[in-house]
Design a protein around this motif. Structure first.
Motif, short mmCIF file in Angstrom:
data_model
loop_
_atom_site.label_atom_id
_atom_site.label_comp_id
_atom_site.label_asym_id
_atom_site.label_seq_id
_atom_site.Cartn_x
_atom_site.Cartn_y
_atom_site.Cartn_z
N TRP A 98 1.17 -1.12 0.10
CA TRP A 98 -0.12 0.02 0.15
C TRP A 98 1.06 0.98 0.07
O TRP A 98 1.68 1.40 0.90
CB TRP A 98 -0.99 0.06 1.39
N ASP B 105 -7.98 0.62 5.29
CA ASP B 105 -8.43 -0.79 4.44
C ASP B 105 -7.21 -1.56 4.59
O ASP B 105 -7.37 -2.80 4.49
CB ASP B 105 -8.74 -0.28 3.23
N THR C 250 -6.58 0.69 -2.92
CA THR C 250 -8.05 1.00 -1.99
C THR C 250 -8.40 2.28 -1.75
O THR C 250 -9.63 2.66 -1.91
CB THR C 250 -7.68 0.20 -0.57
N GLY D 112 -7.80 -4.17 -5.76
CA GLY D 112 -8.31 -3.03 -4.75
C GLY D 112 -10.08 -2.97 -4.86
O GLY D 112 -10.57 -3.90 -5.42
N TRP D 113 -10.42 -1.92 -4.64
CA TRP D 113 -11.76 -1.45 -4.44
C TRP D 113 -12.41 -1.00 -6.01
O TRP D 113 -11.29 -0.38 -6.69
CB TRP D 113 -12.18 -0.32 -3.67
N PRO E 171 -16.69 -2.11 -3.05
CA PRO E 171 -16.22 -1.21 -1.77
C PRO E 171 -16.50 -1.63 -0.50
O PRO E 171 -17.92 -1.61 -0.44
CB PRO E 171 -16.53 0.40 -2.18
N TYR F 110 -14.59 -6.52 2.67
CA TYR F 110 -13.35 -6.97 2.92
C TYR F 110 -13.20 -8.28 2.83
O TYR F 110 -11.80 -8.79 2.40
CB TYR F 110 -12.97 -6.67 4.34
N LEU G 13 -12.63 -8.68 -0.82
CA LEU G 13 -11.07 -8.14 -1.06
C LEU G 13 -10.27 -9.30 -0.79
O LEU G 13 -9.04 -9.26 -1.52
CB LEU G 13 -11.01 -6.89 -0.26
#
Length: 341
Positions: A137, A150, A198, A219-220, A240, A243, A246
């Motif tokens: 990230w 996130d 994210t 990612g989202w 989005p 989780y 994701l």
């Protein structure tokens, strides 16, 4: 050559905008545009974000997004939105870095921006011969959009996976580096197993740099990321806030990383700066040319809905004002009478 002054200065621009302006300095001369060092020298002024320039030269305003109202910003950020909108309304032309940003501008201001995506010099980013497998990230700052929470929540769901992040909370499987130089960031990206996108990007130069390094993206499914990443090709996107989805997307990409990595690099090669810079150059030249045209001093707009019987007197009154440089625009609002006649 059309002479363009760009604000802000490339040396002081924020990270993402800096990458764009660097590319402009590098590529625009090949398209007949000369970058000059002052507003006084310029035919056209190109303003990015809030690097406003007061000028009588024609302005191309490049929007990199707003402080979106569905996030919680303090009043200073909302004032910044107001300033950007005001400046944009006076520009000769507006660009946006994605269809998502352009849609917000069109919906809110009835302006149709020119969508000019970011690009990448893919030959400057090469896949690592042996990646280190961590999930990266990588943002240069934190705020309500660039929020590492996130990443931390995902890391809690996947304790067996190593994460590296510039910001966030350290954990047994999360290493925090803090802010890094561009050279350090380049090394971190090239060695990553997966790039975690994210943040609600307006487009995502960092995401493009990851793809060019052969690093697949998870990612989202929102913002500019949704226009850049195709699930099942260069990576996987999740709804989005979901989780678990994701985490499953990350497992899928890590399991089949070679497949996604090859696609990532191939996609990046198609996102060269050539096309965006040709778009910028064409826009700058057109704005410069239009600024030299003789324009009316006064524009009169007459709205008409079934008011055709009054238009002759109205138009005669306008023409009787004796102005030599005048235009008159009649807007026929779905009349059923003889407005056009």
């Amino acid at each position: 050559m059309t002479k363009v002054f760009i604000s802000p200065d490339v040396r002081t621009a924020p990270h993402g905008i800096q990458r764009v302006i660097e590319a402009m300095h590098k590529h625009l001369p090949r398209h007949g545009v000369q970058i000059v060092n002052s507003e006084a020298e310029a035919d056209v002024v190109n303003v990015h974000a809030m690097a406003f320039v007061e000028t009588k030269k024609p302005v191309v305003y490049s929007s990199h997004g707003f402080y979106w109202a569905d996030h919680h910003w303090d009043s200073a950020y909302l004032h910044a939105n107001q300033m950007m909108v005001e400046y944009m309304s006076r520009a000769a032309a507006v660009t946006a870095v994605s269809e998502w940003v352009a849609h917000a501008i069109t919906r809110g201001m009835l302006i149709q921006p020119h969508v000019i995506y970011h690009g990448i010099d893919a030959d400057e980013w090469q896949p690592s011969k042996q990646h280190q497998g961590y999930v990266l990230w990588n943002k240069a700052r934190t705020d309500v959009v660039s929020n590492p929470d996130d990443m931390n929540r995902l890391a809690e769901l996947l304790p067996e996976v190593g994460f590296v992040s510039t910001f966030g909370r350290p954990a047994p499987n999360v290493q925090i580096t803090g802010s890094v130089t561009h050279a350090q960031m380049r090394d971190m990206v090239s060695k990553a197993g997966v790039y975690l996108a994210t943040a609600r990007e307006t487009m995502g130069i960092g995401t493009l740099e990851a793809l060019a390094s052969g690093v697949p993206v998870v990612g989202w499914d929102w913002g500019g990321t949704a226009e850049l990443i195709h699930s099942g090709v260069e990576g996987q996107l999740a709804p989005p806030g979901d989780y678990n989805a994701l985490a499953q997307a990350l497992r899928e990409v890590m399991q089949h990383r070679d497949f996604y990595s090859e696609n990532a690099r191939e996609t990046a090669e198609a996102w060269s700066w050539d096309h965006p810079m040709a778009q910028y150059a064409s826009l700058f030249k057109n704005v410069h040319a239009a600024a030299g045209l003789e324009r009316p001093h006064v524009s009169v707009i007459i709205t008409a809905h079934n008011l055709g019987q009054f238009l002759p007197d109205c138009l005669n009154s306008v023409m009787a004002q004796g102005m030599s440089r005048l235009e008159c625009i009649v807007v026929d609002d779905a009349s059923t009478a003889h407005t056009a006649e």
